[in-house]
Scaffold this active site. Structure first.
Site, mmCIF file in Angstrom:
data_model
loop_
_atom_site.group_PDB
_atom_site.id
_atom_site.type_symbol
_atom_site.label_atom_id
_atom_site.label_comp_id
_atom_site.label_asym_id
_atom_site.label_seq_id
_atom_site.Cartn_x
_atom_site.Cartn_y
_atom_site.Cartn_z
ATOM 1 N N CYS A 110 29.951 21.661 85.090
ATOM 2 C CA CYS A 110 31.406 21.877 85.030
ATOM 3 C C CYS A 110 31.738 23.333 84.726
ATOM 4 O O CYS A 110 31.112 23.958 83.875
ATOM 5 C CB CYS A 110 32.026 20.969 83.982
ATOM 6 S SG CYS A 110 31.844 19.209 84.344
ATOM 7 N N SER A 127 34.938 16.089 74.266
ATOM 8 C CA SER A 127 34.327 16.852 75.336
ATOM 9 C C SER A 127 34.651 18.322 75.139
ATOM 10 O O SER A 127 35.702 18.677 74.603
ATOM 11 C CB SER A 127 34.887 16.374 76.676
ATOM 12 O OG SER A 127 34.575 17.286 77.695
#
Length: 572
Positions: A199, A475
């Site tokens: 990511c 996260s």
């Protein structure tokens, strides 16, 4: 390179002497020559798999690392270990496997190296927990080692703007709120992730990639190049060459990972507005070296560090932008100039951090990173909290937040599923402090991340109108007033488990405090009536993990580390 005598290396136990003839015959079956067998054996471990784009480019890079080993007098032995990819595990019970995978990665790497007596290690990782998992294994084994990040994904494009997978999570919330059509959501999901790689924002993978350079276990610039770029392969090749030099010069991970280099790592997390998960992973790496460096130690450094890199999710840019602007070494150089990092720390180059950065100049013609004397904010992007609600500490990511204090009333949920359902149905209001508990290391077990819930809140336009606290994790992609790692956790009777709906909670990130407005008598009364919950699992890996895992304050580790070590593997 000069030949290295194997007579004092671990691989002598499997390759030297008449009694090892059966062992050598296995190697000859794999087309190794006599010359190959008498060279040092270098484990080349990657977390390659087809679970997610984070890992898909790793095997290619492993081949280049092996070439570097071969060309410099070593015999590479490639193997893979697992990953659990957070983006796919997110938002359901699969996330309980994520943090546990860090331990399995470290343990399985240790077992492979121990079982086959490898002399050195190259670790190539792409997904969140695989980075600290491999660095933990390197420090545990203490054979000469180099870490290599597999690289980040390229940014996607949606309506002319760069997007990441977080935009898709938040798009789900917007869709729920009627702010995004079915067609728009589909267009976003089809375009958000256009390549191999982890990511792209400053989420856990890129945070720990920056850490790998700052702590000294990775070659300079190696964490920056995006995964699809074939330039990555030159760092893999050089990692293979350099690990042989480390073997020759007897430079080991514990020579590199010291208290000072751990502090350097904490500095870069704060300076980049990095993932709160680093406050779990740095203590875990420290544990492998027998160094005390817990969440509160990390948080102290976070508070003293300026926030310099304007990276998503709190800022504007992604990892590719930071790479093109000058990379991790340029940020380290300005931090060194400002006195925020220790330049005397040894690195895998064989030189000190200061020597590595000697010729680097800060590029003023870019907007991604600021110099130390012109910060985005004077305090780092991640802050530690402590108070009667978290006597062992907690952590909040403040990068991008407009206000650093929140006072509200508790709205309690005993699982992420309960909280997400309430958010989805808008069963909360402005000013609430959403409490998600029994999601800690033991209580979950596995300390789940809460991206689905926080992203849904943002998608509904309530991002900074509520706060969220949990004994689980967030996260690295989470944004908003979200406090994680609250300890002690609810499952062991921590204060978060004693809260009732309506309790007044005061979170002050400026002063580093988190408290519930209850007097001591009321707290004692609640402690007496609290009852321990039945465990969520009675067998399997998750049950086994819950038996041994410690508190989040110390990194949620499952063994005593080098503190209790009887014999270092590298010296067998």
């Amino acid at each position: 390179m000069t030949n290295i005598d194997k007579k004092k290396l671990p691989s002598r136990h499997t390759t030297l002497g008449p009694e090892r003839a059966p062992h050598r015959s296995f190697y000859y079956a794999m087309d190794l020559t006599k010359e190959d067998v008498v060279k040092p054996f270098v484990g080349v471990v990657s977390t390659w798999n087809e679970a997610a784009p984070c890992n898909i480019a790793l095997m290619r890079q492993a081949q280049s690392a092996k070439k570097g080993v071969n060309k410099n007098g070593g015999t590479p032995r490639e193997f893979c270990t697992i990953t659990v990819t957070d983006g796919i595990a997110m938002g359901h019970e699969g996330m309980k496997s994520s943090l546990i995978s860090r331990e399995v990665i470290a343990d399985s790497t240790e077992l492979t190296v121990r079982g086959h007596c490898y002399d050195a290690l190259i670790g190539i990782a792409g997904c969140d927990k695989s980075l600290p998992g491999l660095m933990m294994a390197m420090c545990r084994l203490n054979v000469p080692s180099i870490f290599l990040y597999g690289g980040s994904i390229l940014p996607g494009k949606f309506k002319g703007k760069d997007v990441t997978v977080v935009d898709v999570y938040e798009g789900v919330g917007m869709h729920e709120a009627g702010k995004m059509t079915d067609e728009e959501l589909e267009e976003l999901e089809l375009n958000a992730c256009p390549s191999a790689g982890a990511c792209g924002g400053q989420f856990t993978a890129n945070t720990m990639a920056c850490v790998s350079e700052a702590i000294g276990l990775a070659l300079p610039y190696s964490s920056g190049t995006p995964a699809p770029y074939l330039d990555r392969d030159k760092y893999a090749l050089e990692s293979g060459s350099q690990v042989m030099r480390l073997l020759k010069d007897k430079i080991r991970p514990r020579d590199i990972v010291t208290l000072d280099s751990l502090k350097n790592a904490a500095v870069i997390v704060a300076a980049t507005g990095g993932s709160t998960n680093a406050a779990l992973h740095l203590p875990a790496i420290a544990n492998e070296c027998g160094i005390k460096f817990d969440l509160l130690d990390v948080a102290k450094i976070f508070k003293q560090t300026p926030y310099l890199a304007d990276l998503k999710p709190g800022g504007k840019y992604v990892a590719k932008d930071m790479f093109e602007a000058g990379g991790v070494p340029m940020l380290l150089k300005t931090l060194l100039d400002g006195g925020y990092i220790n330049g005397k720390c040894l690195t895998v180059t064989g030189n000190t951090m200061e020597e590595n950065l000697k010729n680097i100049k800060f590029n003023k013609d870019q907007k991604v990173m600021r110099s130390y004397d012109n910060p985005i904010t004077k305090t780092g992007g991640v802050i530690g909290l402590k108070g009667n609600l978290a006597s062992e500490g907690a952590i909040v990511k403040v990068a991008g937040l407009k206000k650093l204090k929140f006072v509200g009333k508790a709205k309690c949920f005993d699982s992420e599923e309960e909280a997400f359902k309430a958010v989805k149905n808008k069963k909360y209001k402005e000013g609430d402090v959403i409490v998600i508990r029994y999601e800690g290391p033991k209580g979950g077990p596995g300390m789940r991340e809460m991206l689905s819930t926080t992203a849904a809140i943002y998608g509904q336009g309530m991002g900074e109108k509520v706060a969220l606290i949990t004994d689980g994790r967030f996260s690295g992609a989470t944004r908003g007033f979200c406090v994680g790692h609250v300890g002690p956790e609810a499952y062991v009777g921590g204060m978060i488990g004693l809260l009732n709906d309506g309790d007044k909670i005061i979170i002050d990130a400026e002063n580093g405090s988190i408290n519930v407005e209850l007097d001591d008598n009321e707290i004692e009364k609640r402690k007496k009536i609290w009852k321990k919950k039945e465990p969520n699992f009675g067998s399997g890996t998750l049950w086994k993990y819950a038996q041994s895992v410690g508190s989040s304050q110390n990194g949620a580790v499952t063994h005593p580390g080098a503190f209790k070590e009887k014999k270092c593997y590298a010296d067998i």
